[in-house]
Design a protein around this motif. Structure first.
Motif, PDB file in Angstrom:
ATOM      1  N   ALA A 160      31.695  43.058  39.190  1.00 29.83           N
ATOM      2  CA  ALA A 160      31.398  43.229  40.525  1.00 29.83           C
ATOM      3  C   ALA A 160      30.857  42.080  41.066  1.00 29.83           C
ATOM      4  O   ALA A 160      30.550  42.108  42.266  1.00 29.83           O
ATOM      5  CB  ALA A 160      29.922  44.308  40.338  1.00 29.83           C
ATOM      6  N   TYR A 161      31.064  40.809  40.410  1.00 26.58           N
ATOM      7  CA  TYR A 161      30.584  39.781  41.051  1.00 26.58           C
ATOM      8  C   TYR A 161      31.599  38.396  41.268  1.00 26.58           C
ATOM      9  O   TYR A 161      31.518  37.537  42.144  1.00 26.58           O
ATOM     10  CB  TYR A 161      29.305  39.109  40.208  1.00 26.58           C
ATOM     11  N   TYR A 162      32.551  38.582  40.211  1.00 25.44           N
ATOM     12  CA  TYR A 162      33.791  37.593  40.366  1.00 25.44           C
ATOM     13  C   TYR A 162      35.151  38.220  40.113  1.00 25.44           C
ATOM     14  O   TYR A 162      35.183  39.505  39.503  1.00 25.44           O
ATOM     15  CB  TYR A 162      33.557  36.748  39.148  1.00 25.44           C
ATOM     16  N   ARG A 163      35.895  37.841  41.028  1.00 26.17           N
ATOM     17  CA  ARG A 163      37.361  38.223  40.920  1.00 26.17           C
ATOM     18  C   ARG A 163      37.991  37.523  39.994  1.00 26.17           C
ATOM     19  O   ARG A 163      39.111  38.160  39.278  1.00 26.17           O
ATOM     20  CB  ARG A 163      37.920  38.250  42.362  1.00 26.17           C
ATOM     21  N   ALA A 164      37.907  36.243  39.798  1.00 26.73           N
ATOM     22  CA  ALA A 164      38.557  35.462  38.866  1.00 26.73           C
ATOM     23  C   ALA A 164      37.875  34.259  38.638  1.00 26.73           C
ATOM     24  O   ALA A 164      36.981  33.945  39.276  1.00 26.73           O
ATOM     25  CB  ALA A 164      39.908  35.061  39.571  1.00 26.73           C
ATOM     26  N   ILE A 165      37.969  33.548  37.324  1.00 28.28           N
ATOM     27  CA  ILE A 165      37.351  32.493  36.857  1.00 28.28           C
ATOM     28  C   ILE A 165      38.403  31.571  36.050  1.00 28.28           C
ATOM     29  O   ILE A 165      39.395  32.106  35.294  1.00 28.28           O
ATOM     30  CB  ILE A 165      36.042  32.535  36.104  1.00 28.28           C
ATOM     31  N   LYS A 166      38.264  30.270  36.354  1.00 26.88           N
ATOM     32  CA  LYS A 166      39.174  29.418  35.701  1.00 26.88           C
ATOM     33  C   LYS A 166      38.391  28.558  34.705  1.00 26.88           C
ATOM     34  O   LYS A 166      37.222  27.876  35.107  1.00 26.88           O
ATOM     35  CB  LYS A 166      39.745  28.326  36.651  1.00 26.88           C
ATOM     36  N   PHE A 167      38.643  28.608  33.365  1.00 22.19           N
ATOM     37  CA  PHE A 167      37.884  27.683  32.460  1.00 22.19           C
ATOM     38  C   PHE A 167      38.862  26.503  31.995  1.00 22.19           C
ATOM     39  O   PHE A 167      40.101  26.335  32.155  1.00 22.19           O
ATOM     40  CB  PHE A 167      37.753  28.593  31.174  1.00 22.19           C
ATOM     41  N   ASP A 168      38.102  25.486  31.682  1.00 19.42           N
ATOM     42  CA  ASP A 168      38.681  24.147  31.010  1.00 19.42           C
ATOM     43  C   ASP A 168      39.035  24.410  29.671  1.00 19.42           C
ATOM     44  O   ASP A 168      38.681  25.530  28.985  1.00 19.42           O
ATOM     45  CB  ASP A 168      37.908  22.978  31.129  1.00 19.42           C
ATOM     46  N   GLY A 169      39.182  23.414  28.947  1.00 21.12           N
ATOM     47  CA  GLY A 169      39.542  23.422  27.420  1.00 21.12           C
ATOM     48  C   GLY A 169      38.502  23.738  26.534  1.00 21.12           C
ATOM     49  O   GLY A 169      38.907  24.145  25.387  1.00 21.12           O
ATOM     50  N   SER A 170      37.417  23.582  27.053  1.00 20.44           N
ATOM     51  CA  SER A 170      36.168  23.962  26.130  1.00 20.44           C
ATOM     52  C   SER A 170      35.690  25.149  26.859  1.00 20.44           C
ATOM     53  O   SER A 170      34.423  25.652  25.962  1.00 20.44           O
ATOM     54  CB  SER A 170      35.179  22.810  26.243  1.00 20.44           C
ATOM     55  N   GLY A 171      36.162  25.882  27.742  1.00 15.07           N
ATOM     56  CA  GLY A 171      35.633  26.996  27.741  1.00 15.07           C
ATOM     57  C   GLY A 171      34.781  27.137  28.967  1.00 15.07           C
ATOM     58  O   GLY A 171      33.925  28.116  29.374  1.00 15.07           O
ATOM     59  N   GLU A 172      34.519  25.654  29.602  1.00 12.21           N
ATOM     60  CA  GLU A 172      33.500  25.928  30.791  1.00 12.21           C
ATOM     61  C   GLU A 172      34.098  26.051  32.040  1.00 12.21           C
ATOM     62  O   GLU A 172      35.352  25.872  32.292  1.00 12.21           O
ATOM     63  CB  GLU A 172      33.018  24.310  30.857  1.00 12.21           C
ATOM     64  N   VAL A 178      36.625  32.600  42.055  1.00  9.39           N
ATOM     65  CA  VAL A 178      36.317  33.340  43.344  1.00  9.39           C
ATOM     66  C   VAL A 178      35.444  34.403  43.060  1.00  9.39           C
ATOM     67  O   VAL A 178      35.572  35.416  42.311  1.00  9.39           O
ATOM     68  CB  VAL A 178      37.930  33.968  43.251  1.00  9.39           C
ATOM     69  N   LYS A 179      34.484  34.309  43.881  1.00  7.40           N
ATOM     70  CA  LYS A 179      33.405  35.512  44.076  1.00  7.40           C
ATOM     71  C   LYS A 179      33.835  36.365  44.800  1.00  7.40           C
ATOM     72  O   LYS A 179      34.719  36.592  45.703  1.00  7.40           O
ATOM     73  CB  LYS A 179      32.111  34.761  44.657  1.00  7.40           C
ATOM     74  N   ARG A 180      33.186  37.720  44.302  1.00  2.00           N
ATOM     75  CA  ARG A 180      33.533  39.030  45.149  1.00  2.00           C
ATOM     76  C   ARG A 180      32.528  39.181  46.469  1.00  2.00           C
ATOM     77  O   ARG A 180      31.257  38.721  46.493  1.00  2.00           O
ATOM     78  CB  ARG A 180      33.160  40.053  44.343  1.00  2.00           C
ATOM     79  N   GLU A 181      32.980  39.534  47.495  1.00  2.00           N
ATOM     80  CA  GLU A 181      32.299  39.688  48.683  1.00  2.00           C
ATOM     81  C   GLU A 181      31.315  40.739  48.485  1.00  2.00           C
ATOM     82  O   GLU A 181      31.822  41.846  47.747  1.00  2.00           O
ATOM     83  CB  GLU A 181      33.277  39.747  49.913  1.00  2.00           C
ATOM     84  N   ARG A 182      30.138  40.653  48.930  1.00  2.00           N
ATOM     85  CA  ARG A 182      29.189  41.794  48.660  1.00  2.00           C
ATOM     86  C   ARG A 182      29.084  43.019  49.791  1.00  2.00           C
ATOM     87  O   ARG A 182      29.455  42.497  51.015  1.00  2.00           O
ATOM     88  CB  ARG A 182      27.833  41.059  48.479  1.00  2.00           C
ATOM     89  N   TYR A 183      28.824  43.991  49.614  1.00  2.00           N
ATOM     90  CA  TYR A 183      28.851  45.137  50.543  1.00  2.00           C
ATOM     91  C   TYR A 183      27.320  45.506  50.637  1.00  2.00           C
ATOM     92  O   TYR A 183      26.703  45.724  49.495  1.00  2.00           O
ATOM     93  CB  TYR A 183      29.859  46.224  50.171  1.00  2.00           C
ATOM     94  N   ALA A 184      26.951  46.246  51.822  1.00  2.00           N
ATOM     95  CA  ALA A 184      25.968  47.040  51.892  1.00  2.00           C
ATOM     96  C   ALA A 184      25.394  47.791  50.897  1.00  2.00           C
ATOM     97  O   ALA A 184      24.216  48.204  50.408  1.00  2.00           O
ATOM     98  CB  ALA A 184      25.879  47.661  53.326  1.00  2.00           C
ATOM     99  N   TYR A 185      26.319  48.744  50.313  1.00  2.00           N
ATOM    100  CA  TYR A 185      25.803  49.785  49.373  1.00  2.00           C
ATOM    101  C   TYR A 185      25.503  49.279  47.933  1.00  2.00           C
ATOM    102  O   TYR A 185      24.737  50.055  47.300  1.00  2.00           O
ATOM    103  CB  TYR A 185      27.169  50.802  49.214  1.00  2.00           C
ATOM    104  N   GLU A 186      25.430  47.884  47.939  1.00  2.00           N
ATOM    105  CA  GLU A 186      24.939  47.361  46.616  1.00  2.00           C
ATOM    106  C   GLU A 186      23.564  47.319  46.667  1.00  2.00           C
ATOM    107  O   GLU A 186      22.859  47.042  45.872  1.00  2.00           O
ATOM    108  CB  GLU A 186      25.792  46.131  46.500  1.00  2.00           C
ATOM    109  N   ASP A 187      22.913  47.603  47.969  1.00  2.00           N
ATOM    110  CA  ASP A 187      21.505  47.756  47.862  1.00  2.00           C
ATOM    111  C   ASP A 187      21.100  48.765  46.956  1.00  2.00           C
ATOM    112  O   ASP A 187      19.638  49.137  46.597  1.00  2.00           O
ATOM    113  CB  ASP A 187      21.100  47.912  49.276  1.00  2.00           C
ATOM    114  N   HIS A 188      21.911  49.763  46.723  1.00  2.00           N
ATOM    115  CA  HIS A 188      21.239  50.871  45.551  1.00  2.00           C
ATOM    116  C   HIS A 188      21.337  50.302  44.332  1.00  2.00           C
ATOM    117  O   HIS A 188      20.715  51.239  43.461  1.00  2.00           O
ATOM    118  CB  HIS A 188      22.447  51.715  45.756  1.00  2.00           C
TER     119      HIS A 188
END
Length: 287
Positions: A259-271, A276-286
């Motif tokens: 619900a928070y990230y669409r994609a993440i890229k990691f380096d050779g040590s896993g950092e 790419v963060k996900r856009e937030r929507y109004a219903y998430e106030d629930h």
């Protein structure tokens, strides 16, 4: 809608619905004191999970990774038990891109649990019909076999209405299947016996879609398996294998449920080196 270009592939996340599941079930034996620092939860200890298909476009083809929660197929009891706040609007997402379900060339199904496969079919007067009528549907042979003949445990998530209308479109594979140049599906097992991941490599660019072996960014730890996993030890070993592989490739990891990230890229040590963060929507106030 968020997008990401990886080599010659363009990814766009569609709106496939959202539900809330018990955080303890999603993190298995991991104590809440640990997973709660990684992923937000509400006053019912539930976590927000998307079911958002990824439109993958390249070489003039439109591929869809997973199919979404579907629409108009769940009972009131299922909506309550699965914490469904919103069903799919994949058709609207596609329309905003100038596309329709008829433009999808193939569905890449990592597995066929209801929250991934309900979007494959839709209610019609005489039962259910295929949504993506022109598409080939890829899934592992093991997954396809269990979908049609579930066991006492998996019968709760493999539903006839999700497979019977599309059975003529399915092309099952054994160990792996090359979809197009650089893109393949690989059978891993773990979350389900027939679970698969996606691997795309184009020059120095790599994409790995781990599906439910790593459903959210908070599941990066190789030992954190879901209570929903049929074969959690297999999940751990497969995650270790493909995280190590991806780290060395500085791969992008994409998410269907996060619900928070669409994609993440990691380096050779896993950092983490990109995201790419996900856009937030109004219903998430629930939450």
């Amino acid at each position: 809608m968020e997008t990401l270009q990886i080599g010659r592939a363009k990814l766009t996340w569609l709106n496939g619905g959202v539900n809330f599941l018990d955080g303890g079930a999603m993190f298995g034996v991991v104590p809440k004191a640990l997973w709660g620092k990684k992923y937000p939860y509400n006053d019912k200890n539930q976590i927000e999970l998307r079911t958002d298909p990824i439109l993958l476009q390249m070489d003039g083809k439109n591929y869809l990774i997973e199919s979404g929660m579907g629409n108009g197929k769940l009972t009131d009891k299922q909506i309550r038990n699965f914490g469904v706040l919103e069903e799919s609007s994949v058709d609207h997402s596609l329309a905003a891109l100038g596309l329709s379900a008829d433009n999808i060339d193939a569905l890449l199904m990592t597995h066929l649990h209801f929250d991934h496969a309900c979007g494959l079919t839709k209610p019609v007067r005489n039962g259910y019909a295929s949504v993506f009528q022109n598409a080939v549907i890829y899934a592992s042979q093991v997954e396809w076999d269990e979908m049609r003949k579930p066991n006492i445990r998996s019968a709760n998530t493999y539903w006839e209405m999700n497979w019977k209308p599309i059975q003529d479109q399915v092309q099952p594979f054994e160990n792996e299947r090359t979809i197009t140049d650089g893109l393949k599906m690989i059978h891993t097992g773990g979350h389900s016996d027939g679970h698969s991941i996606l691997l795309f490599e184009d020059g120095d660019e790599t994409l790995i879609h781990m599906a439910d072996i790593m459903p959210t960014h908070a599941h990066q730890n190789k030992l954190w398996a879901l209570a929903y996993d049929d074969y959690p030890v297999t999940s751990v070993h497969q995650k270790e294998k493909w995280m190590n592989y991806g780290y060395q490739k500085r791969a992008w990891y994409t998410f269907y449920h996060d619900a928070y990230y669409r994609a993440i890229k990691f380096d050779g040590s896993g950092e983490r080196v990109d995201q790419v963060k996900r856009e937030r929507y109004a219903y998430e106030d629930h939450r």
